[in-house]
Motif scaffolding. Structure first.
Motif, PDB file in Angstrom:
ATOM      1  N   GLY A  60       1.143  -1.140   0.172  1.00 27.03           N
ATOM      2  CA  GLY A  60      -0.306  -0.371  -0.183  1.00 27.03           C
ATOM      3  C   GLY A  60       1.249   1.363  -0.171  1.00 27.03           C
ATOM      4  O   GLY A  60       0.501   1.901  -0.491  1.00 27.03           O
ATOM      5  N   ARG A 109      -5.567  -0.898  -4.926  1.00 25.61           N
ATOM      6  CA  ARG A 109      -5.747  -0.972  -3.283  1.00 25.61           C
ATOM      7  C   ARG A 109      -7.155  -2.341  -3.759  1.00 25.61           C
ATOM      8  O   ARG A 109      -7.760  -2.993  -2.939  1.00 25.61           O
ATOM      9  CB  ARG A 109      -6.781   0.302  -3.371  1.00 25.61           C
ATOM     10  CG  ARG A 109      -5.529   1.318  -2.403  1.00 25.61           C
ATOM     11  CD  ARG A 109      -6.337   2.885  -1.699  1.00 25.61           C
ATOM     12  NE  ARG A 109      -4.477   2.450  -2.857  1.00 25.61           N
ATOM     13  CZ  ARG A 109      -3.740   2.256  -2.223  1.00 25.61           C
ATOM     14  NH1 ARG A 109      -3.093   2.904  -1.352  1.00 25.61           N
ATOM     15  NH2 ARG A 109      -2.393   2.363  -3.111  1.00 25.61           N
ATOM     16  N   HIS A 160     -13.788   6.273  -3.528  1.00 25.00           N
ATOM     17  CA  HIS A 160     -12.579   7.105  -2.638  1.00 25.00           C
ATOM     18  C   HIS A 160     -12.828   8.790  -2.624  1.00 25.00           C
ATOM     19  O   HIS A 160     -13.317   8.991  -3.162  1.00 25.00           O
ATOM     20  CB  HIS A 160     -11.103   6.607  -3.419  1.00 25.00           C
ATOM     21  CG  HIS A 160     -10.196   8.164  -3.818  1.00 25.00           C
ATOM     22  ND1 HIS A 160      -9.193   7.605  -2.446  1.00 25.00           N
ATOM     23  CD2 HIS A 160     -10.129   9.440  -4.024  1.00 25.00           C
ATOM     24  CE1 HIS A 160      -8.013   8.803  -2.535  1.00 25.00           C
ATOM     25  NE2 HIS A 160      -8.316   9.487  -3.007  1.00 25.00           N
ATOM     26  N   ASN A 209      -6.736  10.282   1.595  1.00 25.85           N
ATOM     27  CA  ASN A 209      -6.647   8.827   2.168  1.00 25.85           C
ATOM     28  C   ASN A 209      -7.504   7.663   1.956  1.00 25.85           C
ATOM     29  O   ASN A 209      -7.378   6.899   3.066  1.00 25.85           O
ATOM     30  CB  ASN A 209      -5.400   7.853   2.307  1.00 25.85           C
ATOM     31  CG  ASN A 209      -5.639   9.373   3.844  1.00 25.85           C
ATOM     32  OD1 ASN A 209      -6.812   9.677   4.422  1.00 25.85           O
ATOM     33  ND2 ASN A 209      -4.756   8.914   4.823  1.00 25.85           N
ATOM     34  N   THR A 245     -10.446   5.001   1.771  1.00 28.54           N
ATOM     35  CA  THR A 245     -11.531   3.928   0.455  1.00 28.54           C
ATOM     36  C   THR A 245     -12.185   2.906   0.935  1.00 28.54           C
ATOM     37  O   THR A 245     -12.249   2.733   2.429  1.00 28.54           O
ATOM     38  CB  THR A 245     -10.313   2.545   0.260  1.00 28.54           C
ATOM     39  OG1 THR A 245      -8.969   3.496   0.060  1.00 28.54           O
ATOM     40  CG2 THR A 245     -10.444   2.054  -1.345  1.00 28.54           C
ATOM     41  N   THR A 259      -3.825   0.575   8.005  1.00 31.04           N
ATOM     42  CA  THR A 259      -4.182   1.492   7.005  1.00 31.04           C
ATOM     43  C   THR A 259      -3.012   0.739   5.583  1.00 31.04           C
ATOM     44  O   THR A 259      -2.356  -0.009   5.816  1.00 31.04           O
ATOM     45  CB  THR A 259      -4.000   2.802   6.925  1.00 31.04           C
ATOM     46  OG1 THR A 259      -4.776   3.023   5.265  1.00 31.04           O
ATOM     47  CG2 THR A 259      -2.738   2.708   6.998  1.00 31.04           C
ATOM     48  N   ASN A 269      -3.292   2.228   3.263  1.00 31.52           N
ATOM     49  CA  ASN A 269      -3.765   3.341   1.789  1.00 31.52           C
ATOM     50  C   ASN A 269      -2.095   4.459   2.873  1.00 31.52           C
ATOM     51  O   ASN A 269      -1.767   5.797   2.525  1.00 31.52           O
ATOM     52  CB  ASN A 269      -4.976   4.374   2.305  1.00 31.52           C
ATOM     53  CG  ASN A 269      -5.863   3.517   1.685  1.00 31.52           C
ATOM     54  OD1 ASN A 269      -5.728   2.990   0.524  1.00 31.52           O
ATOM     55  ND2 ASN A 269      -6.897   4.301   2.200  1.00 31.52           N
ATOM     56  N   LEU A 327      -0.555   6.674  -0.438  1.00 30.87           N
ATOM     57  CA  LEU A 327      -1.232   7.947  -1.037  1.00 30.87           C
ATOM     58  C   LEU A 327      -1.348   9.951  -0.478  1.00 30.87           C
ATOM     59  O   LEU A 327      -1.016  10.408  -1.204  1.00 30.87           O
ATOM     60  CB  LEU A 327      -3.305   7.362  -0.824  1.00 30.87           C
ATOM     61  CG  LEU A 327      -3.281   6.318  -1.059  1.00 30.87           C
ATOM     62  CD1 LEU A 327      -4.776   6.690  -1.204  1.00 30.87           C
ATOM     63  CD2 LEU A 327      -3.989   6.107  -2.686  1.00 30.87           C
TER      64      LEU A 327
END
Ligand SMILES: [Zn+2]
Lengths: 198, 168, 439
Positions: free
Chosen positions: B135, B142, C74, C78, C80, C117, C119, C122
């Motif tokens: 990630g 994702r 999204h 950040n 999802t 997470t 993410n 991002l």
């Protein structure tokens, strides 16, 4: 990538599901019976047997068609059973069939005779319950061997293969198990020898 | 071959089960003719075996067949498995080893429960961590990561077979 | 160290340094091409726009392809939300990631899994590592679901997976990706079959509410991103093995410890700016080989290879440790990495590298304990010597933690000149061993 595809019916083909059904038909009754004789109660036996078949189901694609599965199944039952006992210790567990050291050498520990009235002796159901209780006092290792041999009727060689122990171990465990059971069931054994058929 | 009383008393079960070789069988027979104590012991063992053999085949309770035929439907079993993540899946690990016939280095020794369990879920645990770490890369998809970690979660919780356990 | 290094500089290196002086004086090359701007646009997109769409994932597994459909939401920057629709065994799966915690809910089991997470990427805005290790090519524009998209191809300098991105001209959102393995063709495709953009999706979509009676499993590894193998080894109670060589461009990007039941594993991560390789180490006694996969041999010793389609896993035992490497690189590359780890004579290699790049063995050993491979050490040392910066700064730059612009500012040259100097330094460093054997 790591898409487990065996957790649901939809992931298997019709042929694969038919194979699973055939395995269930062929083995489930025996597996339940062994599980019942090992655990001595319906609820645990059911759990053990169901869990065993769940594992068969999950591993279905790695099961060769027509390969004999006893070995694998009984090993699962045996391991699950040991696991169950570990998870559910009843106070301090003292193995009743462990030899007790005495100055005169080895001596097997005595169990109080579980039998009661003469009427009970001729009650088959009660006899079965008594045998089952006696089985329950054996260590899991001895219990598994005697169940596979005397309840399910497998040969020493088969049992050695199922449990992955040497042939000599099967021999000695079985002999020990029968000696202990004979003591615990002395009243019934005597009765039968004298011709009091239950 | 001649066997002493002690040796014969150890062989009585195997004799009863016809699991001795011809020489030993003959030697035990010979001793039994002379030794009342061994005859009594033999009779006791034989009767015990008989009693066990007469036990009826246990009848599974209601619901057993349905649950065994459709294991994926049994919520109760699923819940139990999740509770017992660290305990109950051991036999499965060893069973899988037998079936794959390829496991080189996992001796099936008692007391290696965690080890066996770890070998069963190790790949998924690591793949999950790897996917999580991915990630951090800028253009990783994702939805794909979610799929991967989700699948690994099911294995870790005991609800799915390990990744890679399918045939190739 | 700088003084000492300068004192023992090989003549060849001096020549290079002189050459570099001329480089620094040369006129700046043209500004970064449009393809770099396109990539930057894609990198920035998640921070500026919300969207909601239907995503189709096609992934190779066990030699077959499998298609998965999900609704993807999204919210910038950040967050999802993923609702998986098909196939049936994932239908109903929900993933909600608020940028701090990721929840996975499986309705069939009424079970939720809580973890870190996914993410983190991002918010990071740097592509310098990617630029260093990939050739970035613009292949033109194409229409994707009725939208104009730039098509960009990322090809690794070393062996590995190349990636094609279709980047929405209007928003920068990646509409389609295709990953190609040199040996097996396309291994992963993802694309939106429908997408709608918004400036503000409801925040409630991105908050996970635990359904009544749901069971919760917590799956948080104790990850310390700054930890070095040395520190991790102290915490885990064993000496962590550091790979001597990895494919070109892979650099140490972090590590951690995870505990799962009684299993304690150390995790080392190596990134090339787009792909990742993870190495997991645990005491050999705490884990056995899995019952599936293929038996392979690495350096004459048994190992287990598990091909999960997209990810490949190699497992072997070494010096009382159980090692697991996970990545997307070709099988041969994974085997070569393991082979190097198994056969490496750590001290001999450290000695040889310190001789070849004229740096004291202590520095080499210290960098090894920080998780660097020998080629990384070589690059860092050569770069520090060339640019006249200290080794830690060179390491930070090589690991992508210091951008080209920042370093150019520090050194006092233009970014373009710096890039050229870096290129030359890396070229020089690449002639110093050890290397992964070519296939
Ligand atoms: Zn005798």
């Amino acid at each position: 990538m790591a898409r487990p595809n065996a957790s649901q019916a939809v992931s298997y083909t019709t042929e694969e599901l038919a194979r699973y059904e055939a395995i269930v038909q062929r083995y489930a009754r025996h597996v339940y019976n062994v599980a019942y004789r090992m655990t001595g109660n319906e609820a645990d036996a059911r759990d053990l047997a169901q869990e065993t078949f769940l594992r068969v189901y999950r591993a279905l694609r790695r099961v060769e068609p027509d390969a004999p599965l006893e070995s694998w199944l009984y090993r699962i039952v045996s391991n699950l059973h040991i696991d169950l006992l570990r998870k559910r210790p009843r106070g301090r567990v003292e193995s009743l069939d462990a030899p007790v050291d005495t100055p005169r050498g080895e001596l097997l520990r005595e169990m109080p005779d579980p039998g009661s009235s003469p009427e009970a002796i001729i009650e088959r159901e009660q006899l079965d319950a008594t045998i089952q209780r006696a089985l329950g006092t054996l260590s899991p290792d001895l219990r598994m061997v005697v169940v596979l041999s005397d309840v399910e009727g497998y040969s020493y060689e088969e049992i050695a293969m199922f449990l992955r122990v040497p042939l000599g171990t099967v021999k000695s465990r079985l002999h020990r198990a029968r000696q202990i059971l004979q003591q615990r069931l002395a009243r019934y054994v005597e009765a039968r020898r004298r011709g009091w058929e239950p | 071959m001649t066997l002493n009383h002690h040796r014969v008393s150890q062989l009585l079960s195997a004799y009863l089960d016809r699991e001795l070789g011809p020489a030993e069988t003959a030697a035990v027979q010979e001793h039994l003719l002379d030794c009342a104590s061994c005859r009594a012991a033999y009779e006791g063992l034989r009767t015990t075996k008989e009693l066990l053999g007469e036990l009826p085949v246990a009848e599974p309770p209601a619901g057993f067949w349905a649950a065994v035929r459709a294991p994926w439907l049994d919520r109760r079993a699923a819940a139990a498995r999740i509770r017992g993540v660290f305990g109950r899946r051991v036999a499965w690990a060893s069973a899988a080893a037998v079936l794959a016939l390829a496991l080189a280095a996992t001796p099936l020794v008692k007391g290696t429960i965690d080890r066996l369990h770890a070998s069963e879920i190790g790949v998924d645990l690591y793949v999950r961590q790897h996917a999580q770490a991915m990630g951090a890369e800028p253009f990783t998809d994702r939805a794909y990561l979610g799929l991967t970690t989700g699948d690994a979660d099911l294995v870790l919780s005991g609800d799915a077979p390990p990744a890679g356990a399918a045939p190739r | 160290m700088g003084v000492r290094a300068a004192a023992v500089l090989a003549p060849a290196l001096l020549v290079v340094l002189v050459a570099m002086g001329t480089t620094l004086a040369a006129p700046a090359p043209p500004a970064p091409g449009s393809v770099d701007r396109v990539l930057q646009l894609a990198l920035d997109a998640p921070r500026v726009i919300d969207y909601e769409g239907t995503k189709i994932i096609t992934v190779l597994r066990n030699g077959r392809t499998e298609t998965v459909t999900a609704a993807e939401f999204h919210k910038r920057p950040n967050m999802t939300r993923l609702e998986y629709l098909s196939p049936e065994d994932v239908a109903g799966r929900l993933i909600v990631d608020d940028g701090a915690t990721s929840w996975h809910y499986e309705p069939r089991l009424n079970t939720a899994f809580e973890g870190p997470t996914m993410n983190t990427g991002l918010l990071r805005g740097d592509l310098s590592l990617l630029h260093r290790n990939y050739r970035v090519t613009e292949l033109g524009t194409e229409e994707v679901i009725g939208r104009q998209a730039y098509v960009v191809l990322l090809t690794p300098n070393g062996p590995g997976v190349s990636r094609e991105l279709w980047i929405d001209q209007a928003t920068g959102t990646v509409l389609r990706t295709e990953e190609r393995d040199p040996s097996r063709g396309v291994v992963l495709t993802t694309y939106f079959s429908r997408i709608s953009f918004s400036l503000n999706l409801p925040a409630a979509y991105f908050r996970f509410r635990l359904p009544a009676g749901a069971r919760v499993l917590h799956l948080f590894p104790t990850v310390d991103e700054a930890a070095t193998p040395e520190v991790l080894g102290r915490q885990a109670g064993f000496t962590v093995l550091v790979p001597p060589v990895l494919p070109e461009g892979y650099t140490f990007s972090g590590g951690g410890i995870s505990r799962f039941g009684s299993l304690t594993s150390v995790n080392l991560q190596y990134s090339d700016g787009d792909s990742l390789m993870s190495l997991f180490e645990a005491p050999a006694g705490s884990i056995g080989a899995p019952a599936f996969g293929q038996d392979v041999r690495v350096g004459g010793r048994p190992a287990r290879f598990v091909d999960l389609g997209y990810f490949r896993v190699l497992i072997w035992d070494q010096r009382g440790l159980h090692l697991t490497a996970v990545g997307t690189m070709p099988t041969e590359t994974l085997l070569a990495i393991a082979g190097q780890l198994l056969s490496a004579q750590e001290q001999a290699l450290a000695h040889s590298v310190s001789q070849q790049v004229a740096v004291d063995p202590g520095t080499v050993n210290r960098l090894r304990r920080e998780g660097l491979t020998f080629p990384e050490i070589t690059r860092a040392v050569v770069l520090s010597q060339r640019l006249g910066i200290d080794v830690p700064t060179a390491v930070r730059f090589l690991q992508g933690r210091l951008s080209t612009a920042q370093l150019a500012h520090t050194v006092g040259v233009s970014p373009a000149a710096l890039q050229r100097g870096v290129r030359e330094a890396l070229e020089q460093a690449s002639s110093v061993g050890p290397h992964l054997p070519a296939h």
